[in-house]
Design an enzyme around this catalytic site. Structure first.
Site, PDB file in Angstrom:
ATOM      1  CE  LYS A  22      -1.965   1.679   3.994  1.00  0.00           C
ATOM      2  NZ  LYS A  22      -1.611   3.108   4.093  1.00  0.00           N
ATOM      3  CG  ASN A  23       2.310   2.735   3.581  1.00  0.00           C
ATOM      4  OD1 ASN A  23       1.107   2.913   3.360  1.00  0.00           O
ATOM      5  ND2 ASN A  23       2.810   2.676   4.804  1.00  0.00           N
ATOM      6  NE  ARG A  92      -4.011  11.831   8.780  1.00  0.00           N
ATOM      7  CZ  ARG A  92      -4.171  13.107   9.045  1.00  0.00           C
ATOM      8  NH1 ARG A  92      -5.368  13.589   9.249  1.00  0.00           N
ATOM      9  NH2 ARG A  92      -3.127  13.900   9.128  1.00  0.00           N
ATOM     10  CB  CYS A 116      -6.696  10.311  12.020  1.00  0.00           C
ATOM     11  SG  CYS A 116      -5.011   9.736  12.083  1.00  0.00           S
ATOM     12  NE  ARG A 121      -1.016  10.087  10.021  1.00  0.00           N
ATOM     13  CZ  ARG A 121      -1.235   9.013   9.277  1.00  0.00           C
ATOM     14  NH1 ARG A 121      -2.327   8.327   9.415  1.00  0.00           N
ATOM     15  NH2 ARG A 121      -0.341   8.636   8.394  1.00  0.00           N
ATOM     16  N   PRO A 122      -0.207  16.462  11.557  1.00  0.00           N
ATOM     17  CG  PRO A 122       1.356  17.835  12.617  1.00  0.00           C
ATOM     18  CD  PRO A 122       0.704  16.480  12.692  1.00  0.00           C
ATOM     19  CG  ASP A 124       4.062  20.936  10.703  1.00  0.00           C
ATOM     20  OD1 ASP A 124       3.740  19.743  10.479  1.00  0.00           O
ATOM     21  OD2 ASP A 124       4.738  21.264  11.696  1.00  0.00           O
ATOM     22  CG  ASP A 305       2.375   1.603   9.565  1.00  0.00           C
ATOM     23  OD1 ASP A 305       1.881   2.442  10.335  1.00  0.00           O
ATOM     24  OD2 ASP A 305       2.565   1.834   8.347  1.00  0.00           O
ATOM     25  CB  ILE A 327       6.267   7.148  14.810  1.00  0.00           C
ATOM     26  CG1 ILE A 327       7.586   6.362  14.773  1.00  0.00           C
ATOM     27  CG2 ILE A 327       6.049   7.928  13.508  1.00  0.00           C
ATOM     28  CD1 ILE A 327       8.842   7.160  14.567  1.00  0.00           C
ATOM     29  NE  ARG A 397      -7.376   3.865   5.269  1.00  0.00           N
ATOM     30  CZ  ARG A 397      -6.437   4.231   6.145  1.00  0.00           C
ATOM     31  NH1 ARG A 397      -6.696   4.229   7.429  1.00  0.00           N
ATOM     32  NH2 ARG A 397      -5.258   4.631   5.733  1.00  0.00           N
TER      33      ARG A 397
END
Ligand code: UD1
Length: 426
Positions: A22-23, A92, A116, A121-122, A124, A305, A327, A397
């Site tokens: 997925k990633n 996201r 979330c 989870r910004p 910036d 993860d 994290i 997902r």
């Protein structure tokens, strides 16, 4: 409503092929926007996040065809430069479309994704890197608008090695004139995969997998053809499921070289492991050993993860374990659900202490995020009696066929949609 029903305490045995990552595929799909032609991607996992990315690309004007695991994206003519809010809310990581879209169209609009369940989870870092490249980024009422005519390659600096921000910066840098040097990059395998793809497309990158990456824009453009590597987190989940149930499994198409820290952690739990290129075999011990201290770190450290899945796994160990999450600040929600199954877990800030004790018992629990949902399935496979994991749309997902895969390994597991089936598993 999408529930999964499991009858536990059945050891998993057999062989499975690992789905595509997925990633790795999501940034590659986003990067296809940089190419005014056709991108071919093989081994694309049929998961919800990929469906969402397909919708985003189509909204932008790309033509996507996707059969089985083969995808073709024709991005020759884009017609829109705004990522619809609906899709930003669903996924996201749609933020990673911002860099390639502004590089391609000279402007791009997206929305601030908000918090979330695993943390704030910004975005910036993403915004800062685009600005440092000379792209104008305006943020107003949750809307993010990026604009650039021509911009030149330069030196970029990340304060923290964010995976998504590194990917966004690399893709935006493909649109710059000259060379960009990005310092403080994330070293995750998915970044190596993205750079392999961009090179195949005609860009020139150097240093992926280290903390300094050089990117030059595209010179000789060509239609790229890319094969998605196996999913290291899905592979790790299935290995943990075999370990938790006292089983013995073999996974093919596993990205073994990207999984070292997970394999080390499983070996420390007493599992026997053997690897070949793209193949990993695991045999669980009679009783799992605890891990006195396991902490999540950026790659090549133990992946965040995998944290929830290990939280479930270590409930089965003979002794107390400690996990520290470095994290994402909010990633211990699964502990509460595991407690409903009889787990004895104390959470204090970023640390969880898992006390050895009674066995896990089946219960009705709720998936609150993708990996947390997978962890509850692992717990259900190991627990005594029946477990129902509700809201498995989160799991879908990222896992293409979790019930089918686990059934193939002998698990008694099935989906229960819309509450229409209330009888026990098999
Ligand atoms: C990616 C992965 C996700 C994985 C994570 C960490 C994808 C699609 N997702 O997510 O599965 O868990 O890497 O390995 O590849 N941060 C900020 N500001 C930013 C960006 C990030 O403060 O602008 C913070 C995050 O809140 C988090 C940390 O940095 O605490 C790491 O996040 P990041 O590496 O960016 O994760 P993602 O790319 O979102």
């Amino acid at each position: 409503m999408n529930d999964i029903q499991i009858l536990g305490e059945i050891p998993l045995y057999g062989e499975l092929c690992t789905q595509g990552s997925k990633n790795a595929v999501l940034p590659v799909m986003a990067a296809s926007l940089l190419h005014k032609g056709i991108t071919v991607i093989e081994n694309v996992p049929r998961i919800q996040d990929v469906r969402c990315m397909v919708k985003i690309l189509e909204k932008l004007g790309a033509v996507v065809s996707w059969q089985d695991h083969h995808m073709e994206i024709d991005a020759a003519h884009l017609t829109c430069s705004e990522i619809p809010l609906d899709y930003v809310k669903q996924m996201r990581s749609s933020i990673m479309v911002l860099g390639p879209l502004v590089a391609r169209m000279g402007q791009a609009v997206t929305y601030y994704p908000g918090g979330c369940s695993i943390g704030k989870r910004p975005v910036d870092y993403h915004v800062k890197l685009l600005r440092d490249l000379g792209i104008t980024v305006e943020e107003c009422d949750g809307r993010i608008e990026a604009k650039a005519e021509k911009y030149r390659g330069t030196g970029l600096y990340l304060d923290f090695p964010s995976v998504g921000a590194t990917e966004n910066a690399i893709m935006a840098a493909v649109g710059a004139e000259g060379e960009t040097v990005i310092h403080g990059c994330a070293k995750e395998p998915e970044i190596v995969e993205l750079c392999l793809f961009l090179d195949e497309m005609g860009a020139q990158t150097k240093g992926a997998g280290t903390d300094t990456i050089h990117v030059r824009g595209m010179e000789g453009k060509r239609d790229p053809h890319y094969h998605v590597c196996g999913d290291r987190i899905v592979a790790g989940t299935y290995l943990a499921a075999a370990a938790a149930t006292g089983g013995e499994i073999c996974l093919t198409d596993a990205p073994v070289s990207y999984m070292k820290s997970t394999l080390r952690a499983l070996a420390s739990c007493g599992c026997q492991l053997r690897t070949e290129e793209k193949k990993v075999w695991l045999k669980a011990p009679d009783r799992l050993k605890p891990l006195p201290f396991l902490e999540t770190e950026v790659y090549p450290g133990f992946p965040t993860d995998m944290q929830s899945v290990f939280l479930a796994l270590l409930c089965m160990a003979k002794g107390d374990s400690v996990i520290r999450e470095n994290i994402f600040e909010g990633r211990f929600e699964t502990a509460g659900e595991l407690r409903r199954m009889g787990a004895d877990i104390e959470v204090e800030g970023r640390q969880a202490r898992i006390h050895a004790g009674g066995r896990l018992r089946g219960a009705n629990v709720t998936a609150r995020d993708l990996r947390g949902g997978a962890a509850l399935i692992v717990a259900g496979l190991a627990a005594e009696g029946e477990t129902v994991v509700c809201h498995c749309e989160h799991v879908d997902r990222g896992y293409e066929r979790i019930t089918e895969d686990l059934s193939l390994l002998g698990a008694r597991i099935r989906r229960r949609k819309n509450q229409e089936e209330e009888h026990p598993v098999l």
